[in-house]
Design a protein around this motif. Structure first.
Motif, PDB file in Angstrom:
ATOM      1  N   GLU A  32     -32.248 -15.234  11.247  1.00 16.10           N
ATOM      2  CA  GLU A  32     -32.773 -16.495  11.766  1.00 16.10           C
ATOM      3  C   GLU A  32     -34.180 -16.788  11.216  1.00 16.10           C
ATOM      4  OE1 GLU A  32     -31.086 -18.814  13.203  1.00 16.10           O
ATOM      5  OE2 GLU A  32     -32.804 -20.107  13.584  1.00 16.10           O
ATOM      6  N   TYR A  33     -34.976 -15.723  10.969  1.00 19.12           N
ATOM      7  CA  TYR A  33     -36.331 -16.011  10.475  1.00 19.12           C
ATOM      8  C   TYR A  33     -36.298 -16.572   9.057  1.00 19.12           C
ATOM      9  CZ  TYR A  33     -35.861 -11.174   8.763  1.00 19.12           C
ATOM     10  OH  TYR A  33     -35.402 -10.044   8.172  1.00 19.12           O
ATOM     11  N   VAL A  35     -33.815 -18.654   8.106  1.00 17.03           N
ATOM     12  CA  VAL A  35     -33.412 -20.044   8.383  1.00 17.03           C
ATOM     13  C   VAL A  35     -34.646 -20.854   8.782  1.00 17.03           C
ATOM     14  CG1 VAL A  35     -31.993 -21.535   9.862  1.00 17.03           C
ATOM     15  CG2 VAL A  35     -31.086 -19.326   9.066  1.00 17.03           C
ATOM     16  N   GLN A  36     -35.492 -20.257   9.621  1.00 15.45           N
ATOM     17  CA  GLN A  36     -36.712 -20.958  10.043  1.00 15.45           C
ATOM     18  C   GLN A  36     -37.634 -21.210   8.847  1.00 15.45           C
ATOM     19  OE1 GLN A  36     -37.029 -22.483  12.865  1.00 15.45           O
ATOM     20  NE2 GLN A  36     -35.023 -21.638  13.408  1.00 15.45           N
ATOM     21  N   TYR A  37     -37.668 -20.249   7.918  1.00 14.46           N
ATOM     22  CA  TYR A  37     -38.459 -20.430   6.687  1.00 14.46           C
ATOM     23  C   TYR A  37     -37.935 -21.645   5.899  1.00 14.46           C
ATOM     24  CZ  TYR A  37     -39.571 -19.547   1.731  1.00 14.46           C
ATOM     25  OH  TYR A  37     -39.945 -19.676   0.425  1.00 14.46           O
ATOM     26  N   LEU A  38     -36.603 -21.790   5.846  1.00  7.90           N
ATOM     27  CA  LEU A  38     -36.030 -22.940   5.124  1.00  7.90           C
ATOM     28  C   LEU A  38     -36.366 -24.249   5.823  1.00  7.90           C
ATOM     29  CD1 LEU A  38     -32.443 -21.672   4.144  1.00  7.90           C
ATOM     30  CD2 LEU A  38     -34.534 -21.642   2.776  1.00  7.90           C
ATOM     31  N   LEU A  39     -36.401 -24.197   7.153  1.00 12.75           N
ATOM     32  CA  LEU A  39     -36.634 -25.425   7.921  1.00 12.75           C
ATOM     33  C   LEU A  39     -38.104 -25.812   8.007  1.00 12.75           C
ATOM     34  CD1 LEU A  39     -34.219 -24.777  10.924  1.00 12.75           C
ATOM     35  CD2 LEU A  39     -34.170 -26.788   9.426  1.00 12.75           C
ATOM     36  N   PRO A  90     -37.647  -8.418   2.804  1.00 12.67           N
ATOM     37  CA  PRO A  90     -37.235  -7.331   1.906  1.00 12.67           C
ATOM     38  C   PRO A  90     -35.770  -6.910   2.060  1.00 12.67           C
ATOM     39  CG  PRO A  90     -38.877  -6.576   3.512  1.00 12.67           C
ATOM     40  CD  PRO A  90     -38.780  -8.050   3.662  1.00 12.67           C
ATOM     41  N   GLU A  91     -35.260  -6.845   3.299  1.00 12.45           N
ATOM     42  CA  GLU A  91     -33.868  -6.380   3.468  1.00 12.45           C
ATOM     43  C   GLU A  91     -32.887  -7.371   2.866  1.00 12.45           C
ATOM     44  OE1 GLU A  91     -32.820  -5.403   7.513  1.00 12.45           O
ATOM     45  OE2 GLU A  91     -34.671  -4.233   7.701  1.00 12.45           O
ATOM     46  N   LEU A  92     -33.116  -8.643   3.181  1.00 15.43           N
ATOM     47  CA  LEU A  92     -32.236  -9.689   2.643  1.00 15.43           C
ATOM     48  C   LEU A  92     -32.314  -9.693   1.118  1.00 15.43           C
ATOM     49  CD1 LEU A  92     -30.409 -12.171   3.199  1.00 15.43           C
ATOM     50  CD2 LEU A  92     -32.497 -13.557   3.238  1.00 15.43           C
TER      51      LEU A  92
END
Ligand SMILES: Nc1ncnc2c1ncn2[C@@H]1O[C@H](COP(=O)(O)OP(=O)(O)OP(=O)(O)O)[C@@H](O)[C@H]1O
Length: 336
Positions: A32-33, A35-39, A90-92
């Motif tokens: 989700e973090y 997704v929030q970065y994209l938004l 980093p994980e993604l």
């Protein structure tokens, strides 16, 4: 249209069932973090800090001498002056790096429904070809057409309960450099019958396509009967296919019937009035002459370019953007 019909067209929903007849793809659930970065459009646009040295966009913060750029000068006393730290996933990034490698080093990225087609111009290749996490993040963050996936996917649903799905996914598809635009088609299914096929790239007349029309129609109809009919659960939907040079058909995408899906060489009014019965014959449309090209009707153009009318959903987005712009101008004038 119902939410479940829109949901079935998400790549993480349909791909597992149809992967043997599609393009090789790896799918990652997005935290989700991210997704929030994209938004987030509140601050300056920062690319994520990369874990990789060979990234196409080496992040400057890895240079210790430059880290000072991000320090708050002591005693400034004004928290609002503090520059934002670049985000880091980093994980993604590691998962994505592995997927890119497993797909041959280059991928085409898309979210649940859409690819960031409108941001291709910003990449170093001028296309959606990506070979690193940073390139993907840049395309996703710069895209306006992904706003549809992120905030408006259910706007046309009669049973709309939410503005967004619970989870977002990033699909990485093996990159194909030499897809021929004339071999892409959008197919229209009504009451589980194939009723229409349209050339996907409708700005050009391809004489070779006109010659092969009958054999292409037969290939696509057989593909539909053997692989999709009664397996894709919606009554009404569209699917996009690519026909390879050795006459194999690959499904590239599914879209809901109507609403945001471009009808290309049809109109939704005429498609809605088809009232097909099985065996009724498929209406296959290609551009028959360069003179008949419909101006301004392009694929790979965000739908907001085409339909910004009242009720399209994008009218509100544009109004909000204009209000933001006016506010920014007023703020700038007040500060000057
Ligand atoms: N793996 C790939 N490699 C190279 N190009 C691709 C690949 N997949 C798709 N494309 C190109 O990108 C175009 C858009 O792809 P796709 O349909 O997945 O995006 P989309 O955002 O869902 O589009 P639409 O909203 O029009 O359905 C395709 O028509 C094709 O030309």
């Amino acid at each position: 249209m119902k939410e479940e019909e829109v949901n079935r067209c998400q790549i993480q929903e349909w791909y597992p069932k149809f992967k043997s007849v599609s393009i090789k793809t790896r799918i990652h659930e997005l935290p989700e973090y991210f997704v929030q970065y994209l938004l987030d459009d509140s601050g300056p646009f920062l690319l994520p800090v990369s874990i990789s040295n060979d990234d196409a966009f080496p992040n400057r913060i890895h240079n210790p001498e430059e880290e000072d750029d991000y320090q708050v000068s002591e005693g400034s006393g004004d928290e609002s002056e503090q520059p934002s730290l670049p985000p880091s996933f980093p994980e993604l990034e590691l998962e994505i790096k592995e997927s890119i490698e497993s797909l041959g080093g280059s991928v085409f990225p898309k979210l649940n429904w859409s690819a960031p087609k409108d941001s291709a111009w910003i990449s170093t290749t001028g296309s959606l070809r990506c070979s690193s996490f940073s390139e993907i993040a840049l395309l996703l963050r710069s895209s306006d057409s992904l706003v549809h996936d992120l905030c408006h996917a259910y706007d046309s649903c009669s049973d709309k309960t939410s503005s967004r799905p619970r989870s977002f996914f990033l699909a990485l598809r093996k990159w194909y450099q030499s897809l021929k635009p004339e071999m892409e088609f959008r197919c229209f299914v009504q009451n589980q019958n194939l009723v229409g096929i349209s050339q996907r790239e409708v700005t050009t007349c391809y004489p070779a396509l006109i010659e092969k029309k009958d054999s292409l129609q037969a290939l696509i109809e057989d593909f539909f009967l053997d692989n999709l009919m009664s397996r894709f659960e919606s009554e009404n939907y569209t699917f996009d296919v690519y026909v390879t040079k050795d006459d194999r058909v690959k499904v590239v995408d599914f879209n809901p019937w109507g609403a945001f899906t471009l009808p290309l060489m049809f109109t939704w009014e005429e498609l809605d009035q088809t009232h097909s019965e099985q065996g009724d014959g498929v209406n296959f449309r290609v551009v028959e002459s360069q003179l008949s090209v419909r101006p301004g009707l392009k694929t790979a153009v965000p739908f907001d370019y085409l339909d910004t009318g009242t009720g399209s959903g994008w009218d509100q987005v544009i109004r909000n953007a204009n209000e933001d712009l006016q506010q920014q101008t007023r703020n700038a004038q007040a500060g000057a």
